[in-house]
Scaffold this active site. Sequence first.
Site, short mmCIF file in Angstrom:
data_model
loop_
_atom_site.label_atom_id
_atom_site.label_comp_id
_atom_site.label_asym_id
_atom_site.label_seq_id
_atom_site.Cartn_x
_atom_site.Cartn_y
_atom_site.Cartn_z
N HIS A 307 0.85 -1.19 0.00
CA HIS A 307 0.00 0.00 0.00
C HIS A 307 0.88 1.23 0.00
O HIS A 307 1.94 1.23 0.62
CB HIS A 307 -0.90 0.02 1.24
CG HIS A 307 -2.04 0.97 1.11
ND1 HIS A 307 -1.92 2.31 1.37
CD2 HIS A 307 -3.30 0.76 0.69
CE1 HIS A 307 -3.08 2.88 1.13
NE2 HIS A 307 -3.93 1.98 0.71
N ASP A 364 -8.05 -5.16 -0.04
CA ASP A 364 -8.57 -5.99 -1.13
C ASP A 364 -8.21 -7.47 -0.99
O ASP A 364 -8.69 -8.28 -1.78
CB ASP A 364 -8.04 -5.47 -2.48
CG ASP A 364 -8.61 -4.10 -2.81
OD1 ASP A 364 -9.80 -3.90 -2.56
OD2 ASP A 364 -7.85 -3.24 -3.30
N1 CMC Z 1 4.04 -7.66 -4.91
C1 CMC Z 1 5.40 -7.67 -5.08
N2 CMC Z 1 6.19 -6.58 -4.90
C2 CMC Z 1 5.57 -5.45 -4.53
C3 CMC Z 1 4.19 -5.37 -4.34
C4 CMC Z 1 3.41 -6.53 -4.54
N3 CMC Z 1 2.10 -6.51 -4.36
N4 CMC Z 1 3.85 -4.11 -3.99
C5 CMC Z 1 5.01 -3.42 -3.96
N5 CMC Z 1 6.05 -4.22 -4.28
C6 CMC Z 1 7.47 -3.84 -4.32
C7 CMC Z 1 7.82 -3.02 -5.56
O1 CMC Z 1 8.21 -3.86 -6.61
C8 CMC Z 1 8.92 -2.15 -5.03
O2 CMC Z 1 10.09 -2.93 -4.97
P1 CMC Z 1 11.57 -2.27 -5.18
O3 CMC Z 1 11.73 -1.29 -4.06
O4 CMC Z 1 12.50 -3.42 -5.13
O5 CMC Z 1 11.50 -1.60 -6.54
C9 CMC Z 1 8.49 -1.83 -3.60
O6 CMC Z 1 7.70 -2.97 -3.20
C10 CMC Z 1 7.68 -0.55 -3.45
O7 CMC Z 1 6.58 -0.64 -4.35
P2 CMC Z 1 5.96 0.57 -5.16
O8 CMC Z 1 5.23 0.04 -6.34
O9 CMC Z 1 7.03 1.59 -5.39
O10 CMC Z 1 4.96 1.16 -4.09
P3 CMC Z 1 3.77 2.13 -4.39
O11 CMC Z 1 3.48 2.84 -3.13
O12 CMC Z 1 4.04 2.96 -5.59
O13 CMC Z 1 2.56 1.13 -4.78
C11 CMC Z 1 0.73 -0.37 -4.62
C12 CMC Z 1 1.58 0.71 -3.89
C13 CMC Z 1 -0.51 -0.63 -3.79
C14 CMC Z 1 0.31 0.17 -5.98
C15 CMC Z 1 1.60 -1.65 -4.76
O14 CMC Z 1 1.95 -2.14 -3.49
C16 CMC Z 1 0.87 -2.73 -5.56
O15 CMC Z 1 0.94 -2.74 -6.79
N6 CMC Z 1 0.15 -3.69 -4.87
C17 CMC Z 1 -0.63 -4.69 -5.57
C18 CMC Z 1 -1.96 -4.08 -6.03
C19 CMC Z 1 -2.92 -3.88 -4.88
O16 CMC Z 1 -3.12 -4.74 -4.04
N7 CMC Z 1 -3.57 -2.70 -4.88
C20 CMC Z 1 -4.59 -2.34 -3.86
C21 CMC Z 1 -4.12 -1.23 -2.99
S1 CMC Z 1 -5.15 -1.01 -1.53
C22 CMC Z 1 -6.71 -0.52 -2.07
C23 CMC Z 1 -6.79 0.63 -2.96
O17 CMC Z 1 -5.99 1.57 -2.97
O18 CMC Z 1 -7.71 0.64 -3.73
#
Ligand code: CMC
Length: 427
Positions: A307, A364
């Site tokens: 998140h 989720d």
């Molecule tokens: N699986 C594997 N690796 C992950 C995941 C995941 N679900 N989420 C983040 N990472 C890794 C990412 O690859 C990165 O690694 P590194 O530092 O080595 O490059 C690190 O963790 C930070 O991730 P980020 O993408 O820079 O973080 P963000 O704050 O931009 O993204 C997020 C947050 C929710 C988009 C992301 O965690 C994600 O894609 N999660 C899966 C989708 C999901 O469950 N979304 C629902 C969010 S909650 C409800 C809502 O908002 O609607």
Amino acid sequence: MSNKAILEINGQKHEFPTVTGSENEVAIDITSLRAVTNGVTTIDPGFKNTGSCVSEITFLDGEKGILRYRGYSIEDLAEKADFLEVAYLLIFGELPTKEALGKFHADIKSESVVDDDIRKIIDAFPKSAHPMGVLSSLTSALTAFNPSSVNVDSQEDMYKSVVRILGKFPVLVAWAMRKKQGLPLDYGDNTLGYVENVLKMMFKQPNEDYVQNKIIVNALNKLLILHADHEQNCSTSTVRIVGSSHAGLFASISAGISALWGPLHGGANQAVLEMLEAIKADGGDTKKYMAKAKDKSDPFRLMGFGHRVYKNFDPRAKIIKVTADEVLNDLGIEDPILDIAKGLEKEALTDAYFVDRKLYPNVDFYSGIIYRAMGIPVEMFTVMFALGRLPGWIGQWREMRLRKEPIGRPRQIYTGSTQRSFESVAK
Ligand code: CMC
């Protein structure tokens, strides 16, 4: 904490005031930055460090895993409140009295008929259309059927538009699902509570009475409350920014629905269930999928994990996990998908990749398991999220308009070609 910040650029020091929130969050107010630095701006893709507004609606502390609506803890509200009470709280700022709640519900009911011509629009969609696309289009179409714009300086006008969208939206939600299933489009039953009415509109078969199931009603009430607001997330920021151009409430909400649809935001609930199904079909090997999620050359992510703001347990996920157990138990359903989800969670919580990056289950991760137990089709999961998020979007839109916020218009740093002269294609 100091109440000013100093920035040194081009050999000059500039002082900026800070803003402190009621929970002691501190922000540097850079509204004068461009003026005092002769055009220097900030850059922050994804707004990871940028506050777009001050707001009195929702507080969340991602490090501690705290979420409160207007000061009330999410745990308390999910356990004790009614969805409409929470909607009223988010939109108007205080919990309603019994009389105010009764009037609010009566006013919503009086707005719960949508123009019959909207059926013609639904009929033009193919059955294969995703219900989020249908919902977004129909919500936008509501503007055409209710063209009077909201005078935000009139409390009466504002109230009218709030109850109007709260009344009509559940009808569109139910129709988006029924269209896909080839069921007749019907109106609800104004003798019922808001949540009971939604369920009846969605599930009533043309040839039988709909019998309410208390377990399902309570679970949906809780899920809607848990999704009702989450401060400046992607869809809410979209609603605020669209509304900041003085576009109407329905048009702004339609844009919010499109933003919610993506799998990194609300669309994750559908993606989680599809992922769990795929793992099951592949023999239930959770370790294989953990490895895929950690492999940087593989685009696969563990959906429902991570998140932007929570670097600890998402408090909503904690409640939903317990609710999933209770609902499946009460309904006498054994779902192997729940075991796969628990297995994945257990592995992730002790895996260095997930621990180091502070990736925890989010809202989720378990919600789809409950929706499935209720008989809601997978493609409708994000629509259910939208139904829950509606009061949050409305409250945030209303707050933005009442504060007379300026039009949202970020800056950029241009990195394209510098000036060059045009040559005609003939040359
Ligand atoms: N699986 C594997 N690796 C992950 C995941 C995941 N679900 N989420 C983040 N990472 C890794 C990412 O690859 C990165 O690694 P590194 O530092 O080595 O490059 C690190 O963790 C930070 O991730 P980020 O993408 O820079 O973080 P963000 O704050 O931009 O993204 C997020 C947050 C929710 C988009 C992301 O965690 C994600 O894609 N999660 C899966 C989708 C999901 O469950 N979304 C629902 C969010 S909650 C409800 C809502 O908002 O609607």
